[in-house]
Design a protein around this motif. Sequence first.
Motif, short mmCIF file in Angstrom:
data_model
loop_
_atom_site.label_atom_id
_atom_site.label_comp_id
_atom_site.label_asym_id
_atom_site.label_seq_id
_atom_site.Cartn_x
_atom_site.Cartn_y
_atom_site.Cartn_z
N LEU A 70 36.05 51.87 39.57
CA LEU A 70 34.91 52.58 40.55
C LEU A 70 33.56 51.13 41.05
CD1 LEU A 70 33.45 55.44 37.67
CD2 LEU A 70 34.57 55.87 40.35
N ALA A 71 34.23 50.23 39.67
CA ALA A 71 33.69 48.99 40.46
C ALA A 71 34.19 48.38 41.69
CB ALA A 71 33.36 47.87 39.18
N ASP A 72 35.35 48.41 41.87
CA ASP A 72 36.38 48.07 42.60
C ASP A 72 36.02 48.63 43.77
OD1 ASP A 72 38.15 45.38 43.40
OD2 ASP A 72 39.36 46.90 43.96
N VAL A 152 48.25 49.96 46.32
CA VAL A 152 47.74 50.69 47.59
C VAL A 152 47.53 49.65 48.36
CG1 VAL A 152 46.59 52.29 48.85
CG2 VAL A 152 47.72 52.82 47.23
N GLY A 153 45.94 48.98 47.33
CA GLY A 153 45.14 47.58 48.21
C GLY A 153 45.52 46.81 48.51
N VAL A 154 47.08 46.16 48.09
CA VAL A 154 47.38 44.92 48.69
C VAL A 154 47.83 45.52 49.89
CG1 VAL A 154 50.09 43.76 48.90
CG2 VAL A 154 47.98 44.49 46.18
N VAL A 155 48.33 46.47 50.02
CA VAL A 155 49.19 47.08 51.57
C VAL A 155 48.40 47.25 52.07
CG1 VAL A 155 50.01 48.61 52.60
CG2 VAL A 155 51.29 47.83 50.39
N ILE A 156 46.57 47.60 52.74
CA ILE A 156 46.08 48.16 53.80
C ILE A 156 45.51 46.86 53.18
CG2 ILE A 156 43.45 49.44 53.81
CD1 ILE A 156 44.98 51.86 52.17
N ASN A 157 44.75 45.95 52.57
CA ASN A 157 43.88 44.50 52.82
C ASN A 157 45.52 43.92 53.98
OD1 ASN A 157 41.27 45.12 51.74
ND2 ASN A 157 42.72 44.94 49.72
N PHE A 178 38.18 37.92 57.98
CA PHE A 178 40.16 37.71 57.59
C PHE A 178 39.89 37.06 56.57
CE2 PHE A 178 42.94 34.47 56.91
CZ PHE A 178 44.48 35.11 57.05
N LEU A 179 39.00 36.20 56.01
CA LEU A 179 38.93 35.66 54.36
C LEU A 179 38.18 37.09 53.27
CD1 LEU A 179 37.73 31.88 54.61
CD2 LEU A 179 39.44 32.64 54.26
N HIS A 180 37.52 38.17 54.14
CA HIS A 180 37.33 39.30 53.40
C HIS A 180 38.05 39.71 52.96
CE1 HIS A 180 32.73 39.50 53.28
NE2 HIS A 180 33.27 40.27 52.21
N MET A 181 39.25 40.17 53.52
CA MET A 181 40.74 40.91 53.66
C MET A 181 41.27 40.24 53.01
SD MET A 181 39.39 43.54 54.85
CE MET A 181 38.09 43.60 54.47
N ALA A 182 41.71 39.15 53.03
CA ALA A 182 42.71 37.90 52.68
C ALA A 182 42.23 38.04 50.97
CB ALA A 182 42.77 36.97 53.53
N ALA A 183 40.96 37.49 50.87
CA ALA A 183 40.88 37.87 49.62
C ALA A 183 40.95 39.43 49.32
CB ALA A 183 38.86 37.17 49.66
N ASP A 184 40.78 40.29 49.22
CA ASP A 184 41.26 41.25 48.63
C ASP A 184 42.36 41.67 48.92
OD1 ASP A 184 37.92 42.37 48.49
OD2 ASP A 184 37.94 43.29 50.41
N ALA A 185 43.25 41.35 49.39
CA ALA A 185 44.96 41.22 49.41
C ALA A 185 45.02 40.40 47.89
CB ALA A 185 45.67 41.17 50.19
#
Length: 323
Positions: A70-72, A152-157, A178-185
């Motif tokens: 939930l936090a994520d 699923v998050g790895v794929v999407i991010n 890009f950094l935002h999404m790479a960080a989430d991945a």
Amino acid sequence: MSLESHGSRHEGHAHEHRDSRDHEIGLSPHAHSHAPKEFGRAFAIGVGLNLVFVAIEAFYGSKVDSLALLADAGHNLSDVAGLLLAWAAFRAAKLRADERHTYGWRRGSIIASFVNAVVLLVAMGSLAWEAAQRLQAPTPVEGVTMMAVAGVGVVINTVTAWLFMSGSREDLNIRAAFLHMAADALVSIGVVAAGALYLWQGWGWIDPVMSLVIAAVIVAGTFGLFKQSLHLLFDGVPEGIDLGQVRAELAALPGVKNVHHVHVWATSTQERALTAHLVTDGREVSALLEGANVVLAERFGITHVTIQTEDADYAFRCCGVGA
């Protein structure tokens, strides 16, 4: 005499057309183009994918009563807001200049880069704080569910980050996205690894430790974006430009006896501007401006150039500068 180079003779219309003489004076085909690359579709896809992921995380977080998921989900919702901010700045950069905003809204891309860097640093600080609290009192986690959702998050991010990779080196705003999404991945990969280690060894502390390591890596990578965007907000000389070299190139132009009052700054994450005073020996001004425009565009990527030409007497009276 104060003159703008042919590339920005009228700031209100500088981005609506290209001067037909660009090729005649030796400008490269891309040296005078200010239009940002088309990333509108990338932003739309990124926002859509991440909204889907937020919904998935929120659903399974509620289903298994996982505070972590939930936090994520909340964290990823803030990332959607970051993408929307970057997208808005990207669109604003295309708005025409007018009488009240003579440079248009291009600086919005710098502001968006700075805000996204701050948000990312704050998010990682919050993650590190939560991880430190959990390290003191480790709690059981739903390993399988955590790994599945994070996968699923790895794929999407990763897909979203890939959409912005091509522009991340040229545009600070795109780099922030890009950094935002790479960080989430990276965070999602860490969650998968933590879930696997928990199922294998039963280590309750592995999740917070992995979170601390990931937060440290992301902060190290984001600090450069934060520093660079803050520098540009205060009209700092853009990265890669040596002001001494700029002065030297202008001073070497035929007919130039002195160079002073040189200012270089970024009007957006893609564009650079310059103003300068040149003390001349009275030669033809148009030839001097064409030469200055060529060297500044080809050597430094500066395409907004405003030059004031002066004779030696005026330079001394106005600025106390000797030829």
